[in-house]
Design an enzyme around this catalytic site. Structure first.
Site, PDB file in Angstrom:
ATOM      1  CG  ASN A 191      38.146 -35.328 -60.197  1.00 24.03           C
ATOM      2  OD1 ASN A 191      37.397 -34.962 -59.300  1.00 24.03           O
ATOM      3  ND2 ASN A 191      37.920 -36.415 -60.895  1.00 24.03           N
ATOM      4  CG  ASP A 192      41.504 -35.602 -56.124  1.00 21.87           C
ATOM      5  OD1 ASP A 192      40.379 -36.091 -56.349  1.00 21.87           O
ATOM      6  OD2 ASP A 192      42.545 -36.280 -56.021  1.00 21.87           O
ATOM      7  CB  VAL A 193      42.558 -29.052 -56.965  1.00 21.50           C
ATOM      8  CG1 VAL A 193      43.824 -29.857 -56.793  1.00 21.50           C
ATOM      9  CG2 VAL A 193      42.251 -28.809 -58.428  1.00 21.50           C
TER      10      VAL A 193
END
Ligand code: NAP
Length: 460
Positions: free
Chosen positions: A386-388
């Site tokens: 997600n964040d990456v």
């Protein structure tokens, strides 16, 4: 035993230290990492056993009981721990290392053992650092384990920490100046205060930053052990502690850099706790896709780049993901894995899982190696990441992950995202990538969806 015994002990410590260094060297590649752990473990066994032969050593029964209790506890918990709980396990073990170094310092200082000013200073410093690392690591463990649910932030907390540090410095200096004689009460005050410092330093830091903090405490533990090595005149402790200290420092820097944060920002900013407030969500809609349609997109691609993240670890989906990739490769699709340096919850998390599933190392690429290739990929297949892959890191200055280098999955011709629902990433923010026109959401558990895709691709 006499001189010969003492020489044999020192030689064995040297061998142990050499095994630690060679083991660490082997840990730098996934191919040799397992054997590296064994080498370092053998070094630790040598160092532990040889201590029994040290001239003048006593308390054998107590030592044996301590080793048995510690060894059994570590064996049992080590076997049981889930891969996703590894960071807090590391925090706990690391804290024990810091605590052991601090205990050595406490005993030496409290007993008034005679040391020169330089060694005494190192002893006090090692005690301070070890105790901070001990209590700080325990708080980090509590946070990651969910025992401490929130971050305790208040006005003036940095001032409080500075005040505690000032008291620590003064008391530490008194102990050194008095050459360690008649300072029992100062020693008690010193350790109470530094244990408190570890707690007050760590409590305000958000859960999202805990892995970096654990790495920092790991480096500090190494330093503390090395300093206490001078106190005990123990070469293995000095060498091993220095190696751990420098490796931990490099790792801390690497993690902070991969998140585009300074260490000061990690320690003092309260990341993930406050920054999300007021952030606006992405516009557009989430478009679901079912496994059979996703299988068609994947099966008729020329090139697929797989981006695994924390969700793959939660779902234990690595074996199914590799099966899926093998099915694609069998159809002539080029498949590559893109690994972000902070994907998952600890450095190398994804590499370890993929290695466990038998993915060949030449299919696995670091972010900077593969980022320019997303434009030529037909599908970026995101599994529990997600964040990456959140493109706001490039554009939105108000975002808590602004500036973090990301994988350019949004540049692929199509994006398929496997995740269970609309859960946010670790930083707590929504992902603009999922809302893009060419992105499709394949909702469900990572392992179950990978298995469905395998079946559907084989049936094409
Ligand atoms: P992430 O941002 O934590 O997102 C993981 C996603 O996986 C979630 O959005 C979740 O969505 C999904 N998920 C959870 N369980 C799943 C399951 N069983 N099946 C499928 N999907 C599942 O992960 P990431 O992209 O790997 O990023 C890592 C984050 O950790 C970064 O913010 C990084 O800075 C931080 N971090 C990492 C390290 C490190 O050393 N690796 C250190 C410090 C901080 P659903 O709930 O909707 O399923």
């Amino acid at each position: 035993m006499g001189t010969f015994g003492a020489t044999a002990v020192q030689a064995s410590y040297f061998i142990a230290a050499a095994l630690f260094i060679l083991g660490l060297k082997r840990m730098s590649s996934p191919v040799t990492a397992r054997s590296g752990i064994v080498w370092a473990g053998v070094g630790m066994v040598v160092a532990t056993l040889i201590t029994f032969l040290t001239p003048g050593m006593g308390n054998y029964a107590l030592m044996t009981v301590a080793i048995a209790v510690g060894g059994i506890a570590a064996w049992v918990t080590g076997r049981r721990v889930a891969m996703t709980n590894m960071p807090q396990m590391i925090a706990l073990y690391n804290g024990m290392g810091g605590g052991a170094a601090a205990a050595i310092a406490a005993v030496e200082l409290f007993s008034g053992a005679v040391h020169g000013p330089a060694v005494l200073t190192l002893g006090v410093l090692g005690g301070i650092i070890g105790a901070v690392s001990f209590s700080g690591s325990l708080i980090a463990f509590g946070k990651l384990q969910g025992l401490i649910k929130r971050s305790f932030r208040f006005r003036g907390q940095n001032f409080l920490n500075l005040a505690i540090l000032a008291v620590t410095t003064i008391v530490g200096a008194i102990i050194v100046v008095n050459r360690g004689a008649d300072v029992q009460s100062e020693v008690i005050v010193l350790f109470v205060v530094v244990l408190l410092l570890g707690v007050t330093m760590t409590l305000p830091i958000g859960g999202a930053d805990m892995p970096v903090v654990i790495s920092l405490y790991n480096a500090l533990t190494g330093l503390a052990v090395a300093f206490e090595g001078f106190v005990l005149n123990n070469a293995a402790m000095i060498i091993a502690g220095t190696v751990v200290g420098s490796a931990g420092t490099l790792l801390t820097q690497l993690m902070a850099k991969a998140m585009n944060r300074s260490l000061g920002n990690v320690l003092f900013s309260g990341f993930g706790e406050t920054a999300v407030a007021g952030a606006t969500g992405p516009s557009g809609t989430l478009k679901a896709i079912e496994a059979p349609d996703a299988a068609v997109m994947l099966g008729f691609s020329e090139k697929v780049i797989v981006v695994p993240g924390y969700g793959m670890a939660v779902a234990q989906a690595q074996h199914k993901v590799w099966e899926l990739c093998q099915a694609l490769i069998a159809r002539g699709v080029t498949v590559k894995f893109a690994i972000h340096p902070v994907a998952g919850r600890m450095p190398g998390h994804m590499n370890v899982l993929l290695a466990e599933a038998g993915v060949p190392y030449d299919l696995i690429y670091d972010a900077e190696e593969i980022n320019s290739e997303f434009e030529t990929a037909d599908v970026a297949l995101i599994i529990g990441a997600n964040d990456v892959v959140n493109p706001v890191a490039r554009t939105d200055k108000s975002s808590p992950i602004y500036g973090m280098p990301i994988l350019n999955a949004d540049k692929a011709k199509n994006v398929i995202v496997i995740k269970r629902g609309q859960g946010a990433g670790f930083s707590g923010i929504e992902n603009a990538l999922f809302y893009l026109d060419h992105a499709r959401m394949l909702y469900g558990d990572g392992q179950a969806k990978a298995a469905e895709l395998v079946q559907a691709i084989k049936a094409l």
